[in-house]
Design an enzyme around this catalytic site. Structure first.
Site, mmCIF file in Angstrom:
data_model
loop_
_atom_site.group_PDB
_atom_site.id
_atom_site.type_symbol
_atom_site.label_atom_id
_atom_site.label_comp_id
_atom_site.label_asym_id
_atom_site.label_seq_id
_atom_site.Cartn_x
_atom_site.Cartn_y
_atom_site.Cartn_z
ATOM 1 N N GLY A 47 -4.196 -9.422 2.233
ATOM 2 C CA GLY A 47 -4.285 -8.083 1.666
ATOM 3 C C GLY A 47 -3.794 -8.094 0.234
ATOM 4 O O GLY A 47 -2.990 -8.951 -0.144
ATOM 5 N N GLN B 283 -0.791 -4.609 -7.542
ATOM 6 C CA GLN B 283 -0.411 -6.025 -7.590
ATOM 7 C C GLN B 283 -1.234 -6.814 -8.609
ATOM 8 O O GLN B 283 -0.897 -7.956 -8.919
ATOM 9 C CB GLN B 283 -0.571 -6.677 -6.207
ATOM 10 N N CYS C 235 5.197 -11.162 1.082
ATOM 11 C CA CYS C 235 4.425 -10.414 0.084
ATOM 12 C C CYS C 235 4.044 -11.349 -1.067
ATOM 13 O O CYS C 235 4.877 -12.115 -1.534
ATOM 14 C CB CYS C 235 5.274 -9.260 -0.443
ATOM 15 N N LEU C 236 2.801 -11.255 -1.507
ATOM 16 C CA LEU C 236 2.353 -12.106 -2.609
ATOM 17 C C LEU C 236 3.117 -11.815 -3.903
ATOM 18 O O LEU C 236 3.173 -12.660 -4.789
ATOM 19 C CB LEU C 236 0.850 -11.915 -2.858
ATOM 20 N N HIS D 194 2.180 -2.045 4.745
ATOM 21 C CA HIS D 194 2.671 -2.850 3.625
ATOM 22 C C HIS D 194 1.917 -2.504 2.336
ATOM 23 O O HIS D 194 2.512 -2.324 1.276
ATOM 24 C CB HIS D 194 2.501 -4.335 3.981
ATOM 25 N N GLU D 195 0.581 -2.388 2.440
ATOM 26 C CA GLU D 195 -0.226 -2.087 1.247
ATOM 27 C C GLU D 195 0.031 -0.654 0.769
ATOM 28 O O GLU D 195 0.095 -0.392 -0.430
ATOM 29 C CB GLU D 195 -1.713 -2.303 1.530
ATOM 30 N N HIS E 272 2.919 -0.542 -1.462
ATOM 31 C CA HIS E 272 2.626 -0.933 -2.843
ATOM 32 C C HIS E 272 2.112 0.262 -3.643
ATOM 33 O O HIS E 272 2.419 0.413 -4.822
ATOM 34 C CB HIS E 272 1.592 -2.058 -2.885
HETATM 35 NI NI NI Z 1 2.824 -7.139 -0.773
#
Ligand code: NI
Length: 177
Positions: free
Chosen positions: A46, A51, A88-89, A130-131, A134
């Site tokens: 995702g 991001q 998380c990226l 989670h998204e 963000h």
């Molecule tokens: Ni994340």
């Protein structure tokens, strides 16, 4: 295809509350394609627009059964509780046990502007929440206790000083096997 840089902790765009999408146009569709490319390359499952430095309310995802895009998503209901190891990226290589509702009902729009209504549970519900975080300017560190947060910041600071970028193998929203 332009290659997008995934923003990491410390970038102010990750802390901004993203704006509603008012126009789903060709530029946005192209951006989504670039976001998929960045997400698959990471690799992750995702990626939210903030991001990649775009403070707008949409995200892309793929659980392995094809790409999806959700625009102006909203959680209208949630139920249960589930602790899961989450990464998380934008906070690469670190994961924590995070408690979240197990199931959610989510309303959003697809890229054609059609309203979609999704009942999600377990991993899917986890990723969507989670998204959504963000889009609200929240990141995983916000869920940690003081000691955990201090340790995380220490590691991230150390890494920034060493000039290390995001490593491969961290799954956005989930710790992948
Ligand atoms: Ni994340």
């Amino acid at each position: 295809m332009a290659s997008l840089r995934i923003r990491v902790y410390g970038d102010p765009v990750l802390r901004r509350v993203a704006d509603d999408v008012t126009d789903i146009d060709g530029a946005m569709a192209n951006l989504c394609q670039d976001m998929f490319a960045a997400m698959y390359e990471a690799p992750g499952i995702g990626l939210a627009a903030p991001q990649v430095g775009v403070s707008q309310r949409f995200f892309v995802y793929d659980f392995g059964d094809g790409p999806g895009i959700l625009v102006n998503p909203e959680i209208t209901d949630s139920d249960g509780e589930w602790t899961y190891n989450e990464g998380c990226l934008s906070v690469p290589e670190l994961t924590w046990e995070i408690v979240r509702p197990r199931s959610i009902h989510l309303k959003a729009y697809d890229l054609d502007g059609n309203e979609v209504s999704i009942e999600a549970e377990d991993l899917q519900a986890r990723l969507f929440q989670h998204e959504l975080d963000h889009l609200e300017g929240r990141i995983l560190l916000d869920y940690l206790d003081d000691d955990q947060r201090r340790e995380a910041k220490r590691i991230l600071r150390q890494r920034a000083m060493n000039g290390q970028g995001p490593p491969a193998g961290t799954g956005e929203g989930l710790s992948l096997p």
